[in-house]
Write a protein that holds these residues in place. Structure first.
Motif, PDB file in Angstrom:
ATOM      1  N   ASP A 170      -2.874   2.615 -11.113  1.00 54.81           N
ATOM      2  CA  ASP A 170      -1.878   1.547 -11.099  1.00 54.81           C
ATOM      3  C   ASP A 170      -2.232   0.471 -10.076  1.00 54.81           C
ATOM      4  O   ASP A 170      -1.585  -0.577 -10.034  1.00 54.81           O
ATOM      5  N   SER A 171      -3.227   0.732  -9.257  1.00 54.82           N
ATOM      6  CA  SER A 171      -3.674  -0.277  -8.297  1.00 54.82           C
ATOM      7  C   SER A 171      -4.144  -1.507  -9.054  1.00 54.82           C
ATOM      8  O   SER A 171      -5.007  -1.423  -9.927  1.00 54.82           O
ATOM      9  N   ALA A 172      -3.553  -2.640  -8.726  1.00 53.03           N
ATOM     10  CA  ALA A 172      -3.841  -3.871  -9.466  1.00 53.03           C
ATOM     11  C   ALA A 172      -3.089  -5.019  -8.805  1.00 53.03           C
ATOM     12  O   ALA A 172      -2.300  -4.823  -7.871  1.00 53.03           O
ATOM     13  N   LEU A 173      -3.330  -6.214  -9.342  1.00 54.01           N
ATOM     14  CA  LEU A 173      -2.525  -7.376  -8.992  1.00 54.01           C
ATOM     15  C   LEU A 173      -1.423  -7.485 -10.039  1.00 54.01           C
ATOM     16  O   LEU A 173      -1.688  -7.383 -11.239  1.00 54.01           O
ATOM     17  N   TYR A 174      -0.209  -7.682  -9.589  1.00 53.89           N
ATOM     18  CA  TYR A 174       0.919  -7.858 -10.503  1.00 53.89           C
ATOM     19  C   TYR A 174       1.444  -9.279 -10.345  1.00 53.89           C
ATOM     20  O   TYR A 174       1.833  -9.697  -9.264  1.00 53.89           O
ATOM     21  N   PHE A 175       1.414  -9.997 -11.477  1.00 53.07           N
ATOM     22  CA  PHE A 175       1.870 -11.376 -11.460  1.00 53.07           C
ATOM     23  C   PHE A 175       3.191 -11.507 -12.209  1.00 53.07           C
ATOM     24  O   PHE A 175       3.414 -10.871 -13.235  1.00 53.07           O
ATOM     25  N   CYS A 176       3.990 -12.382 -11.694  1.00 54.92           N
ATOM     26  CA  CYS A 176       5.191 -12.807 -12.374  1.00 54.92           C
ATOM     27  C   CYS A 176       4.960 -14.264 -12.789  1.00 54.92           C
ATOM     28  O   CYS A 176       4.300 -15.024 -12.065  1.00 54.92           O
ATOM     29  N   SER A 225      13.883 -11.393 -10.890  1.00 53.98           N
ATOM     30  CA  SER A 225      13.503 -10.194 -11.639  1.00 53.98           C
ATOM     31  C   SER A 225      12.835  -9.187 -10.712  1.00 53.98           C
ATOM     32  O   SER A 225      12.255  -9.560  -9.681  1.00 53.98           O
ATOM     33  N   GLU A 226      12.957  -7.941 -11.064  1.00 55.08           N
ATOM     34  CA  GLU A 226      12.288  -6.879 -10.325  1.00 55.08           C
ATOM     35  C   GLU A 226      11.504  -6.002 -11.292  1.00 55.08           C
ATOM     36  O   GLU A 226      11.967  -5.726 -12.412  1.00 55.08           O
ATOM     37  N   LEU A 227      10.334  -5.598 -10.862  1.00 50.92           N
ATOM     38  CA  LEU A 227       9.500  -4.666 -11.617  1.00 50.92           C
ATOM     39  C   LEU A 227       9.418  -3.384 -10.806  1.00 50.92           C
ATOM     40  O   LEU A 227       9.004  -3.406  -9.646  1.00 50.92           O
ATOM     41  N   ASN A 228       9.873  -2.295 -11.395  1.00 49.98           N
ATOM     42  CA  ASN A 228       9.878  -1.004 -10.721  1.00 49.98           C
ATOM     43  C   ASN A 228       8.749  -0.141 -11.268  1.00 49.98           C
ATOM     44  O   ASN A 228       8.632   0.041 -12.479  1.00 49.98           O
ATOM     45  N   LEU A 229       7.943   0.370 -10.369  1.00 50.14           N
ATOM     46  CA  LEU A 229       6.820   1.223 -10.748  1.00 50.14           C
ATOM     47  C   LEU A 229       7.037   2.589 -10.093  1.00 50.14           C
ATOM     48  O   LEU A 229       7.179   2.679  -8.876  1.00 50.14           O
ATOM     49  N   SER A 230       7.069   3.639 -10.907  1.00 47.64           N
ATOM     50  CA  SER A 230       7.348   4.960 -10.340  1.00 47.64           C
ATOM     51  C   SER A 230       6.228   5.944 -10.668  1.00 47.64           C
ATOM     52  O   SER A 230       5.364   5.662 -11.500  1.00 47.64           O
ATOM     53  N   ILE A 249       0.869  -1.179   0.000  1.00 43.31           N
ATOM     54  CA  ILE A 249       0.000   0.000   0.000  1.00 43.31           C
ATOM     55  C   ILE A 249       0.900   1.221   0.000  1.00 43.31           C
ATOM     56  O   ILE A 249       1.802   1.328   0.837  1.00 43.31           O
ATOM     57  N   THR A 250       0.666   2.120  -0.934  1.00 41.89           N
ATOM     58  CA  THR A 250       1.517   3.291  -1.045  1.00 41.89           C
ATOM     59  C   THR A 250       0.692   4.477  -1.531  1.00 41.89           C
ATOM     60  O   THR A 250      -0.509   4.349  -1.777  1.00 41.89           O
ATOM     61  N   ALA A 251       1.329   5.610  -1.667  1.00 45.58           N
ATOM     62  CA  ALA A 251       0.627   6.830  -2.045  1.00 45.58           C
ATOM     63  C   ALA A 251       0.960   7.223  -3.480  1.00 45.58           C
ATOM     64  O   ALA A 251       1.976   6.782  -4.039  1.00 45.58           O
ATOM     65  N   THR A 252       0.111   8.036  -4.041  1.00 44.21           N
ATOM     66  CA  THR A 252       0.380   8.519  -5.399  1.00 44.21           C
ATOM     67  C   THR A 252       1.704   9.258  -5.442  1.00 44.21           C
ATOM     68  O   THR A 252       2.121   9.889  -4.456  1.00 44.21           O
ATOM     69  N   GLY A 253       2.407   9.102  -6.550  1.00 45.55           N
ATOM     70  CA  GLY A 253       3.690   9.757  -6.742  1.00 45.55           C
ATOM     71  C   GLY A 253       4.871   8.955  -6.246  1.00 45.55           C
ATOM     72  O   GLY A 253       6.027   9.279  -6.560  1.00 45.55           O
ATOM     73  N   GLN A 282       3.843 -21.519 -18.838  1.00 41.09           N
ATOM     74  CA  GLN A 282       4.161 -20.423 -17.927  1.00 41.09           C
ATOM     75  C   GLN A 282       3.581 -20.758 -16.552  1.00 41.09           C
ATOM     76  O   GLN A 282       2.398 -21.060 -16.424  1.00 41.09           O
ATOM     77  N   TYR A 283       4.422 -20.680 -15.548  1.00 41.89           N
ATOM     78  CA  TYR A 283       4.000 -20.929 -14.173  1.00 41.89           C
ATOM     79  C   TYR A 283       3.922 -19.582 -13.460  1.00 41.89           C
ATOM     80  O   TYR A 283       4.896 -18.832 -13.436  1.00 41.89           O
ATOM     81  N   PHE A 284       2.746 -19.302 -12.933  1.00 43.55           N
ATOM     82  CA  PHE A 284       2.497 -18.008 -12.312  1.00 43.55           C
ATOM     83  C   PHE A 284       2.775 -18.034 -10.809  1.00 43.55           C
ATOM     84  O   PHE A 284       2.479 -19.021 -10.128  1.00 43.55           O
ATOM     85  N   GLY A 285       3.287 -16.929 -10.315  1.00 46.31           N
ATOM     86  CA  GLY A 285       3.426 -16.747  -8.882  1.00 46.31           C
ATOM     87  C   GLY A 285       2.110 -16.328  -8.268  1.00 46.31           C
ATOM     88  O   GLY A 285       1.119 -16.151  -8.973  1.00 46.31           O
ATOM     89  N   PRO A 286       2.079 -16.136  -6.950  1.00 44.23           N
ATOM     90  CA  PRO A 286       0.848 -15.793  -6.246  1.00 44.23           C
ATOM     91  C   PRO A 286       0.425 -14.342  -6.402  1.00 44.23           C
ATOM     92  O   PRO A 286      -0.685 -13.974  -6.041  1.00 44.23           O
ATOM     93  N   GLY A 287       1.321 -13.509  -6.940  1.00 48.69           N
ATOM     94  CA  GLY A 287       0.961 -12.125  -7.203  1.00 48.69           C
ATOM     95  C   GLY A 287       1.301 -11.172  -6.072  1.00 48.69           C
ATOM     96  O   GLY A 287       1.480 -11.572  -4.917  1.00 48.69           O
ATOM     97  N   THR A 288       1.404  -9.912  -6.423  1.00 50.80           N
ATOM     98  CA  THR A 288       1.540  -8.815  -5.460  1.00 50.80           C
ATOM     99  C   THR A 288       0.362  -7.884  -5.680  1.00 50.80           C
ATOM    100  O   THR A 288       0.130  -7.420  -6.793  1.00 50.80           O
ATOM    101  N   ARG A 289      -0.376  -7.636  -4.599  1.00 57.90           N
ATOM    102  CA  ARG A 289      -1.501  -6.706  -4.719  1.00 57.90           C
ATOM    103  C   ARG A 289      -1.027  -5.311  -4.347  1.00 57.90           C
ATOM    104  O   ARG A 289      -0.609  -5.071  -3.205  1.00 57.90           O
ATOM    105  N   LEU A 290      -1.056  -4.419  -5.322  1.00 60.51           N
ATOM    106  CA  LEU A 290      -0.625  -3.043  -5.108  1.00 60.51           C
ATOM    107  C   LEU A 290      -1.839  -2.139  -4.975  1.00 60.51           C
ATOM    108  O   LEU A 290      -2.731  -2.154  -5.832  1.00 60.51           O
ATOM    109  N   THR A 291      -1.870  -1.383  -3.904  1.00 57.72           N
ATOM    110  CA  THR A 291      -2.925  -0.396  -3.691  1.00 57.72           C
ATOM    111  C   THR A 291      -2.285   0.975  -3.601  1.00 57.72           C
ATOM    112  O   THR A 291      -1.393   1.190  -2.765  1.00 57.72           O
ATOM    113  N   VAL A 292      -2.718   1.863  -4.489  1.00 57.67           N
ATOM    114  CA  VAL A 292      -2.207   3.227  -4.483  1.00 57.67           C
ATOM    115  C   VAL A 292      -3.308   4.138  -3.958  1.00 57.67           C
ATOM    116  O   VAL A 292      -4.404   4.179  -4.503  1.00 57.67           O
ATOM    117  N   LEU A 293      -3.001   4.844  -2.869  1.00 62.09           N
ATOM    118  CA  LEU A 293      -4.016   5.699  -2.231  1.00 62.09           C
ATOM    119  C   LEU A 293      -3.789   7.167  -2.538  1.00 62.09           C
ATOM    120  O   LEU A 293      -2.641   7.572  -2.805  1.00 62.09           O
TER     121      LEU A 293
END
Lengths: 113, 112
Positions: free
Chosen positions: A85-91, A74-79, A12-16, A102-113
Motif C-alpha cells: 500500500d506504500s504509494a503516493l495518494y492524490f486527491c 473528503s477523507e480516504l481511510n486505509l486499514s 509512515i506507519t506499520a503493517t496492519g 481535475q485539479y490535483f493536490g500535492p499528494g500524501t506519501r504513505l510508507t508502510v514498514l
C-alpha cells in the motif's frame, strides 16, 4: 498552487495499521477524486464523490474506504495496511463531472514498514 | 474496461527541438482525452485536453491531435525548454463511466 490541499504530506506507519488521509477541494468544486500512484502501477483511479455521494468506483480495495462530508472535504481511510500500500495518494477536485478539469493536490506519501 | 497505452516511456530531446508522445486507447466510446504534466514532488497538472468532436487543439507551444478511427492521440511540444522536463501522462474517459484511465507516463528530459 492548484487550490486543493491534502494532509498530511508524509505518513509512515506499520503493517496492519489504519490511517486517514484528508483532502480539501478547491472552493466551488463539488467532485473529489482519489488516486493511488505507485512506481509499478502508475496513476490508478480509486473513487469519486460528488456533493457527498459516491459517484464512481475504480480499483479500490475493500480495506480502503472514503467519504465526502457536508463541507465537501473528503477523507480516504486505509486499514489493515500492507507493504504494497506504500504509494503516493492524490486527491483531485473538479466543478462537477470527470470531463471538467481535475485539479490535483500535492499528494500524501504513505510508507508502510 | 478502458486500456491506455503510452509511448515512449522516456524521451530526451535537445532544447529547442520538438517532442512527441503517443497514446492509444481501447474503448471506442471514449470521448475525452486530457494530458497532464507532473513535476517532481508535485501533483499532476492539466496542460491540454481534447474532446472527440475535435481533431486537433493548440495552446501556444503545445498541441494535441486525435485520430478516433485509429484510437490514438498525441501530444506535441514545440521549441522545448528546460522547464518542459517532467513526466507527462495521457488519459482517456468514457462519458458515463465517470473515470479517467491514465497511461503509464513519459519521462521527458530536455537537454540544454
Amino acid at each position: 498552487d492548484s487550490g486543493v490541499t491534502q494532509t498530511p504530506k508524509h505518513l509512515i506507519t506499520a503493517t496492519g495499521q489504519r490511517v486517514t488521509l484528508r483532502c480539501s477541494p478547491r472552493s466551488g468544486d463539488l467532485s473529489v477524486y482519489w488516486y493511488q500512484q505507485s512506481l509499478d502501477q502508475g496513476l490508478q483511479f480509486l473513487i469519486q464523490y460528488y456533493n457527498g455521494e459516491e459517484r464512481a468506483k475504480g480499483n479500490i480495495l475493500e480495506r480502503f474506504s472514503a467519504q465526502q462530508f457536508p463541507d465537501l472535504h473528503s477523507e480516504l481511510n486505509l486499514s489493515s495496511l500492507e507493504l504494497g500500500d506504500s504509494a503516493l495518494y492524490f486527491c483531485a477536485s473538479s466543478v462537477a463531472g470527470v470531463t471538467d478539469t481535475q485539479y490535483f493536490g500535492p499528494g500524501t506519501r504513505l510508507t508502510v514498514l | 474496461g478502458e486500456n491506455v497505452e503510452q509511448h515512449p516511456s522516456t524521451l530526451s530531446v535537445q532544447e529547442g527541438d520538438s517532442a512527441v508522445i503517443k497514446c492509444t486507447y481501447s474503448d471506442s466510446a471514449s470521448n475525452y482525452f486530457p494530458w497532464y504534466k507532473q513535476e517532481l514532488g508535485k501533483g499532476p497538472q492539466l496542460i491540454i485536453d481534447i474532446r472527440s468532436n475535435v481533431g486537433e487543439k493548440k495552446d501556444q507551444r503545445i498541441a494535441v491531435t486525435l485520430n478516433k478511427t485509429a484510437k490514438h492521440f498525441s501530444l506535441h511540444i514545440t521549441e522545448t525548454q528546460p522547464e518542459d522536463s517532467a513526466v507527462y501522462f495521457c488519459a482517456a474517459e468514457n462519458f458515463g463511466n465517470e473515470k479517467l484511465t491514465f497511461g503509464t507516463g513519459t519521462r521527458l528530459t530536455i537537454i540544454p
